[in-house]
Design an enzyme around this catalytic site. Structure first.
Site, PDB file in Angstrom:
ATOM      1  CE  LYS A 123      -2.257  -0.911   3.786  1.00  0.00           C
ATOM      2  NZ  LYS A 123      -1.539  -2.145   4.150  1.00  0.00           N
ATOM      3  NE  ARG A 170      -5.731   0.354  12.010  1.00  0.00           N
ATOM      4  CZ  ARG A 170      -4.728  -0.233  11.410  1.00  0.00           C
ATOM      5  NH1 ARG A 170      -4.897  -1.435  10.912  1.00  0.00           N
ATOM      6  NH2 ARG A 170      -3.554   0.356  11.304  1.00  0.00           N
ATOM      7  NE  ARG A 192       9.576  -7.146   4.770  1.00  0.00           N
ATOM      8  CZ  ARG A 192       8.544  -6.341   5.004  1.00  0.00           C
ATOM      9  NH1 ARG A 192       8.035  -5.605   4.029  1.00  0.00           N
ATOM     10  NH2 ARG A 192       8.013  -6.264   6.214  1.00  0.00           N
ATOM     11  NE  ARG A 207       9.882  -4.177  10.474  1.00  0.00           N
ATOM     12  CZ  ARG A 207       8.852  -3.507   9.988  1.00  0.00           C
ATOM     13  NH1 ARG A 207       9.021  -2.700   8.954  1.00  0.00           N
ATOM     14  NH2 ARG A 207       7.651  -3.642  10.502  1.00  0.00           N
ATOM     15  NE  ARG A 262       2.430  -7.081  11.068  1.00  0.00           N
ATOM     16  CZ  ARG A 262       3.432  -6.696  10.279  1.00  0.00           C
ATOM     17  NH1 ARG A 262       4.540  -7.412  10.199  1.00  0.00           N
ATOM     18  NH2 ARG A 262       3.329  -5.588   9.577  1.00  0.00           N
TER      19      ARG A 262
END
Length: 216
Positions: A13, A88, A127, A161, A172
């Site tokens: 996004k 949300r 990542r 991370r 999530r």
């Protein structure tokens, strides 16, 4: 033109919002950024938000929507906005619609970046970045040319991370679906929602979004 981008964490996004800023002069509005800016500027609703945040509580929908309303008065939003991270849920969507109507504004389009859960988990959990210069890499899609050595600066230190762990990413995604899925019916029923393939290459996703906006 006023837009909402929907999609789970890692769907792209932010990347697409930046491209829309460059191409169409729209302004990306992140609720987190707006809250921090309102608190720093000590606006009326910024002060109310700070009081709540200092208590470790969540800022109410009323205050968030009021902060968005304040932000929409700024000249850099004249050509339109892209909301990222809000609403949300349907209660927030209804409050947003009411606020926009009071200002003589409306949402032109809600675009969902549709993604495959497991492919997204692979995309995010692989990542990592160079600890020295911040260049991004991926276990599968973008490895350093020389294993263990950053292409950009030669550093041999890399970091990941903690929230890019596969289990955390799946959690999530679950939270996102539970909170946000009612929005698909809400905006779909109003003829505002369009899906694009969020798993495509960045340029292809951008092209799909541009085609949607050209028809709006």
């Amino acid at each position: 033109m006023n837009l909402i981008l929907l999609g789970p964490p890692g769907a792209g996004k932010g990347t697409q919002a930046k491209l829309l800023e460059e191409k169409r002069g729209l302004k990306q509005l992140s609720t987190g950024d707006m809250l921090r800016a309102a608190v720093a500027a000590s606006t009326e609703y910024g002060k109310r938000a700070k009081t709540v945040m200092d208590r470790g509580e969540l800022v109410s929908d009323e205050v968030v929507v009021s902060i968005i309303a304040e932000r929409l008065a700024a000249p850099d939003v004249k050509k339109g906005f892209i909301l990222d991270g809000f609403p949300r849920n349907t209660a927030q969507a209804e409050a947003l619609d009411a606020m926009l109507k009071s200002k003589g504004l409306k949402l032109d389009r809600v675009i969902e970046l549709k993604v495959d859960d497991e492919a997204l988990v692979e995309r995010i959990s692989g990542r990592y970045t160079c600890a020295k210069c911040g260049k991004s890499y991926h276990d599968k899609f973008e490895r350093p040319k020389k294993p263990g050595v950053c292409d950009a600066c030669g550093s041999t230190e890399f970091i990941r991370r903690a929230d890019d762990d596969a289990t955390v990413v799946r959690d999530r995604l679950g939270i996102y679906k539970k909170q946000t899925s009612p929005l698909f019916a809400y905006y779909g029923g109003r003829g505002k929602l369009t899906q694009v393939d969020g798993m495509a290459a960045i340029a292809d996703v951008s092209r799909q979004i541009e085609e949607v906006l050209d028809r709006a």
